[in-house]
Design a protein around this motif. Sequence first.
Motif, PDB file in Angstrom:
ATOM      1  N   LEU A  46      30.284  30.759  38.032  1.00  0.00           N
ATOM      2  CA  LEU A  46      30.097  29.679  37.242  1.00  0.00           C
ATOM      3  C   LEU A  46      28.979  30.518  36.075  1.00  0.00           C
ATOM      4  CD1 LEU A  46      30.622  27.077  35.779  1.00  0.00           C
ATOM      5  CD2 LEU A  46      28.705  26.243  37.338  1.00  0.00           C
ATOM      6  N   PHE A  47      29.528  30.556  34.889  1.00  0.00           N
ATOM      7  CA  PHE A  47      28.789  31.113  33.791  1.00  0.00           C
ATOM      8  C   PHE A  47      28.358  30.000  32.951  1.00  0.00           C
ATOM      9  CE2 PHE A  47      28.386  33.293  29.567  1.00  0.00           C
ATOM     10  CZ  PHE A  47      27.115  33.891  29.808  1.00  0.00           C
ATOM     11  N   LEU A  48      26.930  29.631  33.204  1.00  0.00           N
ATOM     12  CA  LEU A  48      26.404  28.612  32.425  1.00  0.00           C
ATOM     13  C   LEU A  48      25.446  29.354  31.097  1.00  0.00           C
ATOM     14  CD1 LEU A  48      24.689  26.384  35.158  1.00  0.00           C
ATOM     15  CD2 LEU A  48      26.785  26.082  33.733  1.00  0.00           C
ATOM     16  N   ASP A  49      26.308  29.454  29.877  1.00  0.00           N
ATOM     17  CA  ASP A  49      25.486  29.739  28.914  1.00  0.00           C
ATOM     18  C   ASP A  49      24.625  28.826  28.112  1.00  0.00           C
ATOM     19  OD1 ASP A  49      25.222  31.598  26.677  1.00  0.00           O
ATOM     20  OD2 ASP A  49      27.117  31.165  25.642  1.00  0.00           O
ATOM     21  N   GLU A  50      23.648  29.256  27.507  1.00  0.00           N
ATOM     22  CA  GLU A  50      22.565  28.479  26.890  1.00  0.00           C
ATOM     23  C   GLU A  50      21.972  27.321  27.754  1.00  0.00           C
ATOM     24  OE1 GLU A  50      21.663  29.564  24.351  1.00  0.00           O
ATOM     25  OE2 GLU A  50      23.293  30.725  23.458  1.00  0.00           O
ATOM     26  N   ILE A  51      21.769  27.886  29.031  1.00  0.00           N
ATOM     27  CA  ILE A  51      21.027  26.836  30.011  1.00  0.00           C
ATOM     28  C   ILE A  51      19.976  26.260  29.702  1.00  0.00           C
ATOM     29  CG2 ILE A  51      19.847  28.523  31.326  1.00  0.00           C
ATOM     30  CD1 ILE A  51      20.990  27.222  33.727  1.00  0.00           C
ATOM     31  N   GLY A  52      19.197  26.857  28.646  1.00  0.00           N
ATOM     32  CA  GLY A  52      17.861  26.107  28.178  1.00  0.00           C
ATOM     33  C   GLY A  52      18.281  24.881  27.467  1.00  0.00           C
ATOM     34  N   ASP A  53      19.168  24.590  27.156  1.00  0.00           N
ATOM     35  CA  ASP A  53      19.743  23.110  26.430  1.00  0.00           C
ATOM     36  C   ASP A  53      20.144  22.177  27.689  1.00  0.00           C
ATOM     37  OD1 ASP A  53      19.323  24.589  23.929  1.00  0.00           O
ATOM     38  OD2 ASP A  53      21.611  25.093  23.872  1.00  0.00           O
ATOM     39  N   LEU A  54      20.197  22.338  28.821  1.00  0.00           N
ATOM     40  CA  LEU A  54      20.464  21.258  29.788  1.00  0.00           C
ATOM     41  C   LEU A  54      19.443  20.038  29.634  1.00  0.00           C
ATOM     42  CD1 LEU A  54      21.742  23.014  32.971  1.00  0.00           C
ATOM     43  CD2 LEU A  54      23.037  21.592  31.563  1.00  0.00           C
ATOM     44  N   PRO A  55      19.960  18.792  29.805  1.00  0.00           N
ATOM     45  CA  PRO A  55      18.911  17.699  29.755  1.00  0.00           C
ATOM     46  C   PRO A  55      18.425  17.919  31.246  1.00  0.00           C
ATOM     47  CG  PRO A  55      21.115  17.254  29.140  1.00  0.00           C
ATOM     48  CD  PRO A  55      21.343  18.629  29.580  1.00  0.00           C
ATOM     49  N   LEU A  56      16.976  17.310  31.164  1.00  0.00           N
ATOM     50  CA  LEU A  56      16.052  17.159  32.434  1.00  0.00           C
ATOM     51  C   LEU A  56      17.023  16.535  33.684  1.00  0.00           C
ATOM     52  CD1 LEU A  56      12.468  17.072  30.968  1.00  0.00           C
ATOM     53  CD2 LEU A  56      13.560  18.747  31.905  1.00  0.00           C
ATOM     54  N   ASP A  57      17.612  15.409  33.262  1.00  0.00           N
ATOM     55  CA  ASP A  57      17.991  14.637  34.301  1.00  0.00           C
ATOM     56  C   ASP A  57      19.151  15.548  35.004  1.00  0.00           C
ATOM     57  OD1 ASP A  57      19.643  14.481  32.227  1.00  0.00           O
ATOM     58  OD2 ASP A  57      20.368  12.636  32.766  1.00  0.00           O
ATOM     59  N   VAL A  58      19.830  16.166  34.180  1.00  0.00           N
ATOM     60  CA  VAL A  58      21.010  17.221  34.869  1.00  0.00           C
ATOM     61  C   VAL A  58      20.493  18.420  35.668  1.00  0.00           C
ATOM     62  CG1 VAL A  58      23.130  18.548  34.299  1.00  0.00           C
ATOM     63  CG2 VAL A  58      22.596  16.436  33.101  1.00  0.00           C
ATOM     64  N   GLN A  59      19.439  18.912  35.188  1.00  0.00           N
ATOM     65  CA  GLN A  59      18.504  19.936  35.652  1.00  0.00           C
ATOM     66  C   GLN A  59      18.134  19.748  37.161  1.00  0.00           C
ATOM     67  OE1 GLN A  59      15.235  21.493  33.437  1.00  0.00           O
ATOM     68  NE2 GLN A  59      16.307  21.277  31.739  1.00  0.00           N
TER      69      GLN A  59
END
Length: 525
Positions: free
Chosen positions: A241-254
Amino acid sequence: MIAQILVVDDDPVQRRLLKNALERHGHVVHTAENGLGGLAFLKHGGDQINVIVLDLMMPGLDGLGFLKATREAGIETPVIVQTGHGGIETVVEAMRAGAFDFVVKPVSPERIAASVANALTVDRKEGRSRTARRSRSGAVTFSDIVSASPEMLRVIELAQRAAHSSIPVVLEGESGVGKEMVARAIQAASDRAGKPFITVNCGAIPENLVESILFGHEKGAFTGATERHTGKFVEADGGTLFLDEIGDLPLDVQVKLLRAVQQGEIETVGSAKVQKVNVRLISATNKDLIEEVREGRFREDLYYRLNVFPITIPALRRRKEDIPHLARVFADRFSLEQKLPRPVTIGPTAMALLTAHDWPGNIRELENAIFRAAVLAQADELTDADFPQIAAQLPEFRSEELRHAETVATAAPRAAEMHQPASSPVVLPTPDGFIGVPVQPARPDPRALLAAAYPASANVIPTTDTAGEVRKLAEVEEELIRFALKFYRGQMSQVARKLGIGRSTLYRKLKDYGIDPDNPLKEAA
């Protein structure tokens, strides 16, 4: 492929080192101690030479003169130039003169061997068949990553090591540097090759749908959920699984992502059932994740779980050695894809322009520029005129050509006035006698320009203050930046390049010193 290589270098030590390095790869190496010797060798037995390795700085006939002479003689052997002096301008001039590639001294054996290998694969038929095979298979391997720069070769080495395990990898770098391609190569070299490779752009998903897309949802879990949806983690089960631009993930999903990384478990939205998944996670970001952690936008525990094996991919402007190779690969590929009657090639002026550009959009921007030029090209060879948008961003590239034209136009009259042939050197007196020095129109003297900008400054940028003490570094730096802005007429890319700093660093320093780029000599309020 075994090749016949001619090394032209006035330094006997350098000739011996290059000869030994290339012979270790099975090549046959011939040497010449200067440009004239190299030309003589080519005239009497150069039909068998496959690659020329050329030093630019040599007495007598230098590297640029050698390149021009070979072009005039119709010799099309790929030439790899070595430069240990000057900046990108020297490289640009060499590319304009027809160089195939360039290396910076001191060059490692691996780098020169890679450059020779790239020169040997310039054969059009090999390039077309290789592109065709890749497009049919769809798989990306490390051999498909075109690079000649030491920085990128180091990236490939690290990625190959990461492929041998399931360790989480974070690919860092600006947008367009090829993070997804490296991720796909890692997958292809791992024991998960042939398994699913699922890509998710975290920055392109609406925040309220991120959790559903990653982990799936049950029918009726929320308004609009009319049917059950398996998330990306389930789709990638057994693969990557390649998660591009992972820095944009919302905190609750993190939080849920942390559980998936730690325990290999996910929880579908609307279901209390926990599901086991076996997924290799590769993340990518163009942000500084540690800074995001400090600002509270990224969980610290997730950061340390993901950032086990970070790989930073350098921007294209930091590895300009790759530009000629990438440009040729793209031209070959688009010629094939667009079913052009004859393959499009990239001429020396176009290659010089492409090498001079900083490419803020990195490889993606270069690829798009060549695609547009190949589609609209009126001839089989692309020139700088086929890249008007790039040329418009590099006024200094055009100005260099104009200065060269003015030199040619004025050389004959000036020589006639001095009663000398246009090509003859002007004899200037020196304390030790007379020495021939060719007269060339010089660029504006920086000292004179700075003296005009700072009339009160007697020694350009003073190193001592009125009390005779050494000035602070910041003060000297500020004056140098102001001068560079004035000297290069506010061309920020040129200023940053000449000062040896990035553009973002330049902008930060302008803000710190209160410098107006449109009026650099104006003192801050």
